[in-house]
Design a protein around this motif. Structure first.
Motif, PDB file in Angstrom:
ATOM      1  N   PHE A 172      -7.020  -1.081  -4.329  1.00 28.82           N
ATOM      2  CA  PHE A 172      -7.702   0.154  -4.685  1.00 28.82           C
ATOM      3  C   PHE A 172      -6.687   1.086  -5.328  1.00 28.82           C
ATOM      4  O   PHE A 172      -5.683   1.434  -4.718  1.00 28.82           O
ATOM      5  CB  PHE A 172      -8.322   0.778  -3.432  1.00 28.82           C
ATOM      6  CG  PHE A 172      -9.302  -0.156  -2.767  1.00 28.82           C
ATOM      7  CD1 PHE A 172     -10.643  -0.094  -3.094  1.00 28.82           C
ATOM      8  CD2 PHE A 172      -8.875  -1.109  -1.855  1.00 28.82           C
ATOM      9  CE1 PHE A 172     -11.548  -0.963  -2.508  1.00 28.82           C
ATOM     10  CE2 PHE A 172      -9.775  -1.979  -1.251  1.00 28.82           C
ATOM     11  CZ  PHE A 172     -11.116  -1.906  -1.583  1.00 28.82           C
ATOM     12  N   MET A 173      -6.954   1.481  -6.564  1.00 26.83           N
ATOM     13  CA  MET A 173      -6.003   2.272  -7.332  1.00 26.83           C
ATOM     14  C   MET A 173      -6.391   3.755  -7.316  1.00 26.83           C
ATOM     15  O   MET A 173      -7.551   4.111  -7.173  1.00 26.83           O
ATOM     16  CB  MET A 173      -5.951   1.773  -8.775  1.00 26.83           C
ATOM     17  CG  MET A 173      -5.574   0.305  -8.907  1.00 26.83           C
ATOM     18  SD  MET A 173      -3.975  -0.122  -8.238  1.00 26.83           S
ATOM     19  CE  MET A 173      -2.910   0.590  -9.467  1.00 26.83           C
TER      20      MET A 173
ATOM     21  N   GLN B 204     -10.076   1.329   0.855  1.00 28.67           N
ATOM     22  CA  GLN B 204     -10.669   2.598   0.435  1.00 28.67           C
ATOM     23  C   GLN B 204     -10.244   3.716   1.376  1.00 28.67           C
ATOM     24  O   GLN B 204     -10.064   4.856   0.950  1.00 28.67           O
ATOM     25  CB  GLN B 204     -12.192   2.491   0.409  1.00 28.67           C
ATOM     26  CG  GLN B 204     -12.712   1.608  -0.697  1.00 28.67           C
ATOM     27  CD  GLN B 204     -14.227   1.488  -0.688  1.00 28.67           C
ATOM     28  OE1 GLN B 204     -14.887   1.813   0.299  1.00 28.67           O
ATOM     29  NE2 GLN B 204     -14.771   1.005  -1.778  1.00 28.67           N
ATOM     30  N   GLU B 205     -10.066   3.383   2.656  1.00 32.01           N
ATOM     31  CA  GLU B 205      -9.679   4.390   3.649  1.00 32.01           C
ATOM     32  C   GLU B 205      -8.289   4.951   3.355  1.00 32.01           C
ATOM     33  O   GLU B 205      -8.083   6.165   3.409  1.00 32.01           O
ATOM     34  CB  GLU B 205      -9.731   3.805   5.063  1.00 32.01           C
ATOM     35  CG  GLU B 205     -11.124   3.484   5.545  1.00 32.01           C
ATOM     36  CD  GLU B 205     -11.692   2.166   5.008  1.00 32.01           C
ATOM     37  OE1 GLU B 205     -10.929   1.341   4.456  1.00 32.01           O
ATOM     38  OE2 GLU B 205     -12.906   1.963   5.140  1.00 32.01           O
TER      39      GLU B 205
ATOM     40  N   GLU C 188      -7.463   8.811   2.300  1.00 27.06           N
ATOM     41  CA  GLU C 188      -6.488   9.639   3.028  1.00 27.06           C
ATOM     42  C   GLU C 188      -5.492  10.273   2.057  1.00 27.06           C
ATOM     43  O   GLU C 188      -5.151  11.450   2.181  1.00 27.06           O
ATOM     44  CB  GLU C 188      -5.735   8.801   4.071  1.00 27.06           C
ATOM     45  CG  GLU C 188      -6.552   8.459   5.279  1.00 27.06           C
ATOM     46  CD  GLU C 188      -6.821   9.645   6.190  1.00 27.06           C
ATOM     47  OE1 GLU C 188      -6.010  10.583   6.228  1.00 27.06           O
ATOM     48  OE2 GLU C 188      -7.870   9.628   6.851  1.00 27.06           O
ATOM     49  N   GLN C 189      -5.008   9.485   1.092  1.00 27.26           N
ATOM     50  CA  GLN C 189      -4.063  10.006   0.110  1.00 27.26           C
ATOM     51  C   GLN C 189      -4.710  11.079  -0.757  1.00 27.26           C
ATOM     52  O   GLN C 189      -4.101  12.102  -1.045  1.00 27.26           O
ATOM     53  CB  GLN C 189      -3.515   8.881  -0.768  1.00 27.26           C
ATOM     54  CG  GLN C 189      -2.444   9.346  -1.729  1.00 27.26           C
ATOM     55  CD  GLN C 189      -1.217   9.817  -1.004  1.00 27.26           C
ATOM     56  OE1 GLN C 189      -0.679   9.093  -0.177  1.00 27.26           O
ATOM     57  NE2 GLN C 189      -0.743  11.010  -1.307  1.00 27.26           N
ATOM     58  N   ILE C 190      -5.951  10.855  -1.167  1.00 29.15           N
ATOM     59  CA  ILE C 190      -6.671  11.845  -1.976  1.00 29.15           C
ATOM     60  C   ILE C 190      -6.801  13.149  -1.201  1.00 29.15           C
ATOM     61  O   ILE C 190      -6.535  14.230  -1.735  1.00 29.15           O
ATOM     62  CB  ILE C 190      -8.060  11.294  -2.386  1.00 29.15           C
ATOM     63  CG1 ILE C 190      -7.909  10.161  -3.407  1.00 29.15           C
ATOM     64  CG2 ILE C 190      -8.950  12.407  -2.938  1.00 29.15           C
ATOM     65  CD1 ILE C 190      -9.179   9.374  -3.665  1.00 29.15           C
ATOM     66  N   GLU C 191      -7.180  13.058   0.081  1.00 32.16           N
ATOM     67  CA  GLU C 191      -7.328  14.261   0.901  1.00 32.16           C
ATOM     68  C   GLU C 191      -5.991  14.965   1.102  1.00 32.16           C
ATOM     69  O   GLU C 191      -5.925  16.198   1.053  1.00 32.16           O
ATOM     70  CB  GLU C 191      -7.970  13.904   2.237  1.00 32.16           C
ATOM     71  CG  GLU C 191      -9.437  13.509   2.085  1.00 32.16           C
ATOM     72  CD  GLU C 191     -10.060  12.938   3.348  1.00 32.16           C
ATOM     73  OE1 GLU C 191      -9.402  12.946   4.418  1.00 32.16           O
ATOM     74  OE2 GLU C 191     -11.210  12.465   3.269  1.00 32.16           O
ATOM     75  N   ASN C 192      -4.918  14.212   1.298  1.00 30.76           N
ATOM     76  CA  ASN C 192      -3.587  14.818   1.426  1.00 30.76           C
ATOM     77  C   ASN C 192      -3.188  15.536   0.143  1.00 30.76           C
ATOM     78  O   ASN C 192      -2.654  16.644   0.181  1.00 30.76           O
ATOM     79  CB  ASN C 192      -2.537  13.758   1.769  1.00 30.76           C
ATOM     80  CG  ASN C 192      -2.656  13.251   3.177  1.00 30.76           C
ATOM     81  OD1 ASN C 192      -3.331  13.842   4.018  1.00 30.76           O
ATOM     82  ND2 ASN C 192      -1.997  12.135   3.451  1.00 30.76           N
TER      83      ASN C 192
ATOM     84  N   CYS D  79       0.847  -1.190   0.000  1.00 28.62           N
ATOM     85  CA  CYS D  79       0.000   0.000   0.000  1.00 28.62           C
ATOM     86  C   CYS D  79       0.886   1.245   0.000  1.00 28.62           C
ATOM     87  O   CYS D  79       1.826   1.348   0.791  1.00 28.62           O
ATOM     88  CB  CYS D  79      -0.898  -0.023   1.241  1.00 28.62           C
ATOM     89  SG  CYS D  79      -1.922   1.455   1.430  1.00 28.62           S
ATOM     90  N   THR D  80       0.587   2.179  -0.855  1.00 28.28           N
ATOM     91  CA  THR D  80       1.367   3.405  -0.956  1.00 28.28           C
ATOM     92  C   THR D  80       1.240   4.249   0.306  1.00 28.28           C
ATOM     93  O   THR D  80       2.183   4.922   0.695  1.00 28.28           O
ATOM     94  CB  THR D  80       0.910   4.220  -2.181  1.00 28.28           C
ATOM     95  OG1 THR D  80       1.087   3.415  -3.345  1.00 28.28           O
ATOM     96  CG2 THR D  80       1.692   5.497  -2.332  1.00 28.28           C
ATOM     97  N   PHE D  81       0.101   4.186   0.981  1.00 30.53           N
ATOM     98  CA  PHE D  81      -0.134   5.027   2.153  1.00 30.53           C
ATOM     99  C   PHE D  81       0.412   4.422   3.434  1.00 30.53           C
ATOM    100  O   PHE D  81       1.149   5.059   4.170  1.00 30.53           O
ATOM    101  CB  PHE D  81      -1.629   5.332   2.301  1.00 30.53           C
ATOM    102  CG  PHE D  81      -1.935   6.377   3.316  1.00 30.53           C
ATOM    103  CD1 PHE D  81      -1.714   7.711   3.039  1.00 30.53           C
ATOM    104  CD2 PHE D  81      -2.424   6.036   4.560  1.00 30.53           C
ATOM    105  CE1 PHE D  81      -1.978   8.682   3.975  1.00 30.53           C
ATOM    106  CE2 PHE D  81      -2.704   7.001   5.504  1.00 30.53           C
ATOM    107  CZ  PHE D  81      -2.476   8.336   5.212  1.00 30.53           C
ATOM    108  N   CYS D  82       0.077   3.164   3.719  1.00 28.03           N
ATOM    109  CA  CYS D  82       0.444   2.561   5.010  1.00 28.03           C
ATOM    110  C   CYS D  82       1.531   1.494   4.894  1.00 28.03           C
ATOM    111  O   CYS D  82       1.965   0.949   5.902  1.00 28.03           O
ATOM    112  CB  CYS D  82      -0.783   1.976   5.701  1.00 28.03           C
ATOM    113  SG  CYS D  82      -1.404   0.462   4.931  1.00 28.03           S
TER     114      CYS D  82
END
Length: 88
Positions: free
Chosen positions: A34-35, A45-46, A50-54, A20-23
């Motif tokens: 999830f891409m 999705q969470e 989070e990445q989208i919001e960042n 996962c790119t985020f965690c």
């Protein structure tokens, strides 16, 4: 085994979908991925949200700082014209 499309595009599927790119959670071979923005994988999705919001917050900050920078450069290039009268 790599897919021909990913191999042709220069991507190595095993590294692209490894975590996962985020965690950084390892992505399972039989789990949903999830891409976001083309080839960025997330475990949920969470994490993707989070990445989208960042990214959106970073873009808003960039726009604000860019606007301030543009306004500051306009102010610093303002030239005043007029007549100065001096007497003795």
């Amino acid at each position: 085994m790599k897919s021909d499309a990913l191999s042709y595009a220069g991507f190595d599927e095993t590294h692209l979908l490894e975590a996962c790119t985020f965690c950084s959670k390892p992505l399972g071979h039989n789990s949903d991925i999830f891409m976001y923005r083309g080839n960025t994988p997330f475990c949920s999705q969470e994490c993707r949200q989070e990445q989208i919001e960042n990214d959106e917050a970073r873009e808003r900050r960039w726009k604000v700082s860019s606007k301030k920078s543009t306004e500051a450069s306009k102010k610093s290039t303002t030239v005043q014209t007029g007549t100065l009268v001096a007497s003795n």
